[in-house]
Enzyme design. Structure first.
Site, short mmCIF file in Angstrom:
data_model
loop_
_atom_site.label_atom_id
_atom_site.label_comp_id
_atom_site.label_asym_id
_atom_site.label_seq_id
_atom_site.Cartn_x
_atom_site.Cartn_y
_atom_site.Cartn_z
CG ASP A 13 -0.54 -2.81 0.82
OD1 ASP A 13 0.92 -3.27 0.65
OD2 ASP A 13 -1.13 -3.31 1.75
CE LYS A 16 6.94 -0.99 1.03
NZ LYS A 16 5.35 -1.02 1.73
N GLY A 40 3.65 -7.38 -0.86
CA GLY A 40 3.38 -8.13 -1.62
C GLY A 40 3.54 -6.67 -2.31
CG HIS A 41 6.88 -4.93 -2.96
ND1 HIS A 41 6.18 -4.10 -2.21
CD2 HIS A 41 7.80 -5.63 -2.53
CE1 HIS A 41 6.60 -4.12 -0.69
NE2 HIS A 41 8.21 -5.32 -1.06
CD GLN A 223 6.67 -6.11 5.90
OE1 GLN A 223 7.29 -6.38 5.73
NE2 GLN A 223 5.53 -7.01 4.78
P1 GDP Z 1 3.96 -1.49 -1.83
O1 GDP Z 1 3.51 -2.99 -0.70
O2 GDP Z 1 4.26 -0.81 -1.03
O3 GDP Z 1 5.12 -2.05 -2.64
O4 GDP Z 1 2.87 -1.80 -2.81
P2 GDP Z 1 1.71 -2.33 -3.19
O5 GDP Z 1 1.72 -2.92 -4.61
O6 GDP Z 1 0.82 -3.12 -2.20
O7 GDP Z 1 0.47 -1.43 -3.49
C1 GDP Z 1 0.53 -0.36 -4.41
C2 GDP Z 1 -0.02 -0.60 -5.45
O8 GDP Z 1 -0.09 1.15 -6.44
C3 GDP Z 1 0.09 -1.16 -6.77
O9 GDP Z 1 -0.54 -1.71 -6.91
C4 GDP Z 1 0.86 -0.48 -8.01
O10 GDP Z 1 0.70 -1.34 -8.31
C5 GDP Z 1 -0.13 1.44 -7.01
N1 GDP Z 1 0.51 1.73 -7.65
C6 GDP Z 1 1.43 2.60 -7.84
N2 GDP Z 1 1.83 4.07 -7.71
C7 GDP Z 1 0.80 3.91 -8.19
C8 GDP Z 1 0.09 5.38 -8.63
O11 GDP Z 1 0.64 6.69 -8.01
N3 GDP Z 1 -0.70 6.27 -8.80
C9 GDP Z 1 -1.85 4.23 -8.77
N4 GDP Z 1 -3.13 4.89 -9.39
N5 GDP Z 1 -1.58 3.07 -8.61
C10 GDP Z 1 -0.18 3.34 -8.65
P1 IMO Z 2 4.12 -4.65 1.76
O1 IMO Z 2 5.51 -4.97 1.53
C1 IMO Z 2 -0.01 -3.92 4.41
C2 IMO Z 2 0.46 -6.28 7.99
C3 IMO Z 2 -0.61 -7.35 8.01
C4 IMO Z 2 -1.05 -7.69 9.57
C5 IMO Z 2 0.13 -6.99 10.33
C6 IMO Z 2 0.90 -8.62 11.31
O2 IMO Z 2 3.73 -5.23 0.74
O3 IMO Z 2 3.53 -2.77 2.45
P2 IMO Z 2 2.29 -10.44 9.43
O4 IMO Z 2 1.26 -11.34 8.21
O5 IMO Z 2 3.06 -9.48 8.52
O6 IMO Z 2 2.42 -11.40 11.21
O7 IMO Z 2 0.81 -9.58 9.73
O8 IMO Z 2 0.55 -6.92 9.23
N1 IMO Z 2 0.99 -6.01 6.91
C7 IMO Z 2 1.31 -5.53 6.55
N2 IMO Z 2 0.18 -4.68 5.69
N3 IMO Z 2 2.16 -4.71 3.67
C8 IMO Z 2 2.56 -5.10 3.80
O9 IMO Z 2 3.80 -5.56 3.56
C9 IMO Z 2 2.09 -5.76 4.70
N4 IMO Z 2 2.80 -7.02 5.86
C10 IMO Z 2 2.04 -7.41 6.76
O10 IMO Z 2 -1.27 -7.27 7.32
O11 IMO Z 2 -1.88 -6.42 9.60
MG MG Z 3 1.79 -4.33 -0.83
#
Ligand code: GDP
Ligand code: IMO
Ligand code: MG
Length: 423
Positions: A13, A16, A40-41, A223
């Site tokens: 999270d 990426k 989840g992105h 991840q």
């Molecule tokens: P990922 O799984 O690594 O792609 O990250 P996620 O999408 O799960 O979580 C990142 C969250 O932060 C998302 O809801 C984005 O829309 C939001 N986001 C991304 N870059 C920024 C930033 O620079 N500032 C803020 N406040 N939110 C951001």
């Molecule tokens: P993105 O791509 C954050 C965590 C789960 C749990 C551990 C194992 O959005 O960054 P799993 O279901 O993979 O067997 O769970 O890994 N986990 C993540 N945490 N971002 C993710 O993906 C994750 N994918 C798995 O919460 O702790």
């Molecule tokens: Mg994510």
């Protein structure tokens, strides 16, 4: 033209998705290399919000060929749902390409992930319950079914029958659950197979030919490094290889062909699920970060655990991945805090250590040792050049660069594409 890898440098999270979407401006192919729909992105483009789980987020750029490579595990039902949602948002998913060697995450994997978590009780891992662990376990045990199998109905039937003969015994006797029926799964999955057949490719060949033709390939990680099966905080990890080496395993491109390795890190830390987190904040400063950063999971909606930036962990991540550049995201979230803490060492059994041991049982015994840096009051989401940032924010970034010994080439100051400083 380079091959670039985008790797999560922390516990997932790290935004990426936003970084891949940004860098995809100047790429030709975006290939997702590991994990499954546990990812989840979230990506914001104007007033549209897109949520990705298995489809590479590069698909938002019309010129990109998005590839789901062989290291990914496919929950076909969830993939079809995701493609339908993207289509309803105006995205053409017929450009998608899917590796035939990608393993299938089938209904029994999902059930077993859920039931194993329940069986573990207080020792649960906090998985996303998406069947990821059981799918990779079957792959390693050489009893998995692959996307290529699904495209050949008689082969799929035979292999699924064999799998169910065994899984139904487990479901009944270990978990006291009802058996799964071959025909019900076949009816549903063979239809999916028909729809996806035109998208099937031999991913290593497609990527190798593209590279030789001078195309730019962006490898999209899911991840994060600290969730890596071997190099993360085992056993509180996922079952795949999010690290840069996983990009080679997951796509079939050789290690000599990786040109740039981008580590994406938040300006602080978060973790979802169980496992050690030495710089975790359980006070109002953690709540402040959670609310400003909207730190609730895209996949499961769980509140993310929040804490200070752990530079010892980030330096380890840079070591394991050989980052050529860092992207620091969500810097805007830290505005308004008087003082920022960064973890620069750990105290373990009375001794100070400055190297990261990812062993969860060791790390649980470690307490963060902090350096305190002055914060900044003003909002920064409108800044477009590094020198426009408040001096304390510039100093914070410099501190990261020198501690980790990698240049920061992208700074994200908000979810929108333009809220980005790139150099
Ligand atoms: P990922 O799984 O690594 O792609 O990250 P996620 O999408 O799960 O979580 C990142 C969250 O932060 C998302 O809801 C984005 O829309 C939001 N986001 C991304 N870059 C920024 C930033 O620079 N500032 C803020 N406040 N939110 C951001
Ligand atoms: P993105 O791509 C954050 C965590 C789960 C749990 C551990 C194992 O959005 O960054 P799993 O279901 O993979 O067997 O769970 O890994 N986990 C993540 N945490 N971002 C993710 O993906 C994750 N994918 C798995 O919460 O702790
Ligand atoms: Mg994510």
């Amino acid at each position: 033209m380079p091959v670039q890898v985008v790797v999560g440098a922390q516990w997932g999270d790290e935004a990426k998705g936003k970084v891949v979407d940004y860098l995809a401006r100047s790429a030709d192919i975006v290939a997702r290399y590991a994990g499954g729909n546990n990812a989840g992105h979230t990506i914001c483009v104007g007033d549209q919000v897109f949520k990705f789980h298995t489809v590479p987020c590069g698909i938002l750029r019309e010129h990109i060929t998005p590839v789901i490579a062989d290291g990914v595990v496919l929950d076909i039902r969830s993939l079809i749902g995701e493609m339908n949602t993207l289509e309803s948002q105006g995205i053409d998913t017929t450009r998608l390409r899917i590796g035939k060697a990608a393993h299938l995450n089938l209904p029994y994997h999902l059930l077993m992930d859920e039931m194993e978590e329940t069986r573990r009780g207080a020792a649960k891992l906090g998985t996303t319950k998406r069947g990821i662990g059981p799918t990779y376990a079957d792959k390693a045990a050489r009893v998995g079914l692959r996307f290529g199998d699904l495209l050949e109905p008689s082969r799929f039937r035979a292999r699924l029958q064999r799998a169910l003969d065994y899984k139904n015994v487990l479901l009944g006797h270990v978990y006291q659950a009802s058996p799964l029926h071959l025909d019900a799964i076949l009816d549903e999955y063979l239809l999916y197979g028909e729809r996806l057949k035109p998208l099937a490719v031999h991913a290593p060949n497609l990527l190798s030919e593209a590279r030789q033709a001078g195309k730019t390939i962006l490898m999209e990680g899911a991840q994060g490094t600290l969730l890596d099966l071997d190099y993360g905080t085992y056993p509180y990890v996922t079952s795949s290889h999010p690290i840069a080496a996983g990009a080679c395993l997951g796509t079939g491109l050789g290690p000599r062909h990786l040109d740039e390795i981008w580590g994406v890190a938040k300006a602080y830390s978060t973790r979802v699920g169980e496992g050690p987190f030495p710089s975790e904040l359980t006070d109002e400063r953690g709540d402040y970060i959670r609310e400003r950063g909207k730190e609730y999971g895209t996949t499961t909606g769980r509140a993310r655990r929040c804490g200070w930036l752990d530079l010892v962990a980030l330096r380890y991540s840079a070591q394991v991945n050989s980052f050529t550049a860092l992207a620091i995201t969500l810097l805007d979230v830290l505005s308004g805090l008087d003082e920022l803490f960064v973890c620069v060492a750990y105290r373990c059994h009375g001794e100070q250590v400055s190297v990261f041991d990812p062993d969860a049982f060791v790390l649980t015994e470690c307490e963060a040792v902090y350096e305190r840096l002055p914060g900044w009051k003003e909002e920064i989401d409108h800044c477009r050049r590094r020198e426009d940032l408040p001096v304390n924010a510039q100093n914070y970034l410099q501190f990261i660069e020198s501690f980790v010994d990698a240049p920061i080439r992208l700074i994200s100051l908000g979810p929108e594409r333009e809220q980005t400083i790139f150099s």
